[in-house]
Design an enzyme around this catalytic site. Structure first.
Site, PDB file in Angstrom:
ATOM      1  N   ASP A   1       7.511 -15.800   2.810  1.00  0.00           N
ATOM      2  CA  ASP A   1       7.459 -17.085   2.093  1.00  0.00           C
ATOM      3  C   ASP A   1       6.241 -17.202   1.178  1.00  0.00           C
ATOM      4  O   ASP A   1       5.749 -18.316   0.938  1.00  0.00           O
ATOM      5  CB  ASP A   1       7.494 -18.261   3.089  1.00  0.00           C
TER       6      ASP A   1
ATOM      7  N   LYS B   1       2.118  -0.390   3.225  1.00  0.00           N
ATOM      8  CA  LYS B   1       2.891  -0.865   4.380  1.00  0.00           C
ATOM      9  C   LYS B   1       2.560  -2.342   4.500  1.00  0.00           C
ATOM     10  O   LYS B   1       1.591  -2.710   5.159  1.00  0.00           O
ATOM     11  CB  LYS B   1       2.488  -0.159   5.685  1.00  0.00           C
TER      12      LYS B   1
ATOM     13  N   HIS C   1       2.607   4.239  -1.005  1.00  0.00           N
ATOM     14  CA  HIS C   1       2.132   4.449   0.364  1.00  0.00           C
ATOM     15  C   HIS C   1       1.820   3.151   1.102  1.00  0.00           C
ATOM     16  O   HIS C   1       1.306   3.156   2.226  1.00  0.00           O
ATOM     17  CB  HIS C   1       0.881   5.354   0.317  1.00  0.00           C
TER      18      HIS C   1
END
Ligand SMILES: [Zn+2]
Length: 213
Positions: free
Chosen positions: A162, A157, A155
């Site tokens: 880098d 996000k 779930h």
């Protein structure tokens, strides 16, 4: 004698021109490195919010009509794309739902430049046609995508650029999330925040070795 002097004088000029060129190139390179390290050492802490007001901006997402809303969702989406496109070496993305074309295009662009891209998604993406298309497109381009298929959701996000900058929050990378939902994205290069995300991404990537198909 005169001819020898002329050749000698000419070769001296060539040496001076080459030397000046090398010196100028070195100076410019040092200046570029100093500017770049200043940018990368700059503290970045930013929060972007999306709301139902953002849906008013959806109309100018393609037309590029100027918008005077202070929290214009199109401007914010372009900012997220710019962060992704700033990747020079690595880009790790962990996204529950991902269908947004602009963000996918930004990823494809950095991948073409040689940036190492790794994407983790949830198995539910395969059941959503827009998201499934996005995964298929990534894989066709050669971008590595691993999927978590289980009763518990992947779930997260977030994205790590880098291994120095984190984008995270409640926002799925879909047009609905950025043009209607109440959602947020935090952008930060604070090491104390970035390091745990790197460790967690690496842990999940290894765990999902068999999730790449
Ligand atoms: Zn707008």
């Amino acid at each position: 004698m005169m001819k020898n002097m002329w050749i000698f004088g000419r070769s001296n000029k060539v040496v001076i021109v080459v030397f000046t060129g090398v010196l100028a190139t070195e100076l410019l390179w040092q200046l570029y490195k100093r500017t770049r390290s200043k940018i990368s050492s700059k503290s970045i802490n930013e929060v972007l919010f999306f709301s139902e007001e953002s849906s008013n901006c959806r109309m100018h997402a393609v037309s590029r009509t100027p918008c005077d809303r202070s929290n214009c969702s199109v401007t914010q989406l372009r900012k997220l794309c710019a962060y992704l496109e700033s990747a020079q070496q690595n880009l790790d993305v962990c996204m529950y739902l991902f269908s947004c074309e602009d963000l996918a295009a930004a990823i494809a662009k950095v991948f073409c430049r040689g940036v190492v891209v790794r994407i983790i998604v949830d198995g539910g993406m395969a059941e959503n046609s827009a998201c499934e298309r996005r995964i298929r497109d990534f894989r066709e381009r050669g971008i590595r995508v691993r999927m978590k298929k289980s009763e518990y959701l992947m779930h997260h996000k977030f994205a790590i650029i880098d291994r120095k900058l984190i984008l995270t929050g409640s926002t799925n990378w879909t047009m609905q999330a950025m043009h209607g939902n109440w959602d947020n994205v935090i952008v930060s290069n604070q090491l104390a925040l970035v390091k745990p995300f790197i460790a967690e991404f690496d842990r999940m990537w290894i765990l999902l070795t068999t999730g790449e198909d």
